[in-house]
Design a protein around this motif. Sequence first.
Motif, short mmCIF file in Angstrom:
data_model
loop_
_atom_site.label_atom_id
_atom_site.label_comp_id
_atom_site.label_asym_id
_atom_site.label_seq_id
_atom_site.Cartn_x
_atom_site.Cartn_y
_atom_site.Cartn_z
N LEU A 260 0.76 -1.18 0.05
CA LEU A 260 0.01 -0.12 0.02
C LEU A 260 0.69 1.27 0.04
CD1 LEU A 260 -2.72 -1.13 2.39
CD2 LEU A 260 -2.76 -0.98 0.03
N LEU A 261 2.15 1.21 0.48
CA LEU A 261 2.77 2.62 0.78
C LEU A 261 3.91 2.45 -0.46
CD1 LEU A 261 3.53 2.44 4.63
CD2 LEU A 261 1.72 3.67 3.26
N LEU A 262 3.74 1.54 -1.32
CA LEU A 262 4.61 1.69 -2.48
C LEU A 262 4.15 2.63 -3.74
CD1 LEU A 262 7.20 0.24 -4.07
CD2 LEU A 262 5.56 -1.37 -4.93
N GLY A 263 5.04 3.65 -4.09
CA GLY A 263 4.48 4.40 -4.97
C GLY A 263 4.40 3.90 -6.36
N GLY A 264 3.59 4.59 -7.10
CA GLY A 264 3.28 4.17 -8.68
C GLY A 264 2.49 5.23 -9.34
N THR A 265 2.45 4.86 -10.60
CA THR A 265 1.34 6.00 -11.49
C THR A 265 0.18 5.23 -11.48
OG1 THR A 265 2.27 4.57 -13.42
CG2 THR A 265 3.48 6.48 -12.88
N ASP A 266 -0.40 5.25 -10.22
CA ASP A 266 -1.75 4.55 -10.19
C ASP A 266 -2.86 5.60 -9.62
OD1 ASP A 266 -0.60 4.32 -7.77
OD2 ASP A 266 -0.99 2.38 -7.24
N HIS A 267 -2.53 6.75 -9.76
CA HIS A 267 -3.48 7.92 -8.99
C HIS A 267 -4.35 8.21 -10.23
CE1 HIS A 267 -1.26 8.41 -5.00
NE2 HIS A 267 -0.36 8.02 -6.03
N ILE A 268 -5.30 9.15 -9.86
CA ILE A 268 -6.19 9.70 -10.86
C ILE A 268 -5.72 10.61 -11.85
CG2 ILE A 268 -8.13 11.26 -11.05
CD1 ILE A 268 -9.26 10.62 -8.25
#
Length: 360
Positions: A260-268
């Motif tokens: 859950l705290l792993l960053g990624g290009t999964d935002h709106i």
Amino acid sequence: MPYALAAAAAALLLTAVLTELLRALALRWRHACAGLVDRPGARKAHTRPTPHLGGVAVAAGTLAAATSGLWTGQAPLGPEVGTLLAVAAAVAVLGLLDDLRPLGPRARLVVETGAAGAVAYGSGLGPMTGALAVLWIVFVTNAFNLLDNSDGAMGTVAAVTALGLAICAIVEGRTGLALLLWVLAAALTGFLLHNWHPARIFLGDCGSLFTGFVLSSAAVLLHTGDTPARTMGAVLAFTLVVTADTALVLVSRRRAGRRLLLGGTDHIAHRLQRLGLTVQGTAVVLGVTASVGTVIGLLIHHAWLPPSVVLPVAVAVLLALGGLLRVPVYEAGRVGRPGRRVRRTVGRPRAARAIDTASN
């Protein structure tokens, strides 16, 4: 009103100047202190070293403009806002330390919870409602931090939200809180002059945590006398974009079996860009959506709309998030239940290939 306009102009100008100064200093000293600059990486969207000290300028510009009335006697803030400013400054320092050297989630949560507790205690809330207020402040603070993943997006949404909450404070005659929110919106505008795509500097944790904390705390303070239904409806409307973004990320990462705290290009913002929107267009869309939520929040807060109006809005948001969940954002990994593998994406569209992984 003349003093408020002067304070806002001062906040905008001071933040704009400080942002450029801090950017130049960070680039000059980046070899001596690596933490001053956010460098490109596998989970970053930018392709060149970019300072992330913009939040220092936003916090400094906001605090300086908001407290200037204490010296002139024209705009006394009151003890409630004084407490908020003090603990918000502590949150800004926490964010700056995290920018320079990551502290980990435990240290951040301890400080944020203590700061939120001070706001809840000063507002006179009871034990149960105070605990709920603390949880909400901490959640929204970190939701704004998560939203800071695309040029101009978080600053635009936060400025719109600050203006809406300032209108609430003005109508209620809470001039100190209104002034704080007014100058925060102006400071964010000054920062956006440098953060609009292509961004030359980022807010960093210092600015995003400070901004999120001030806005979430102000929302709680403005609704302490409302009914639970009206309070819930209004604060959800005011934080429509950040709440939806965090919910989307948590569900998406859970389904993909990712940390859950792993960053990624999964935002709106990333999903909208994969659908073809430009970075600037994404910031505008998020800003317009935040404006709609802010207007609804204002109408609910002043009893011009019933709290139940949030229900159809929530349904529309859930449908939109369901559609965005279908946008492919993970190259490879696990989806659905832990243990299932997904096929590697082939033939990604040009817009998707242009997006790297962001820090949040």
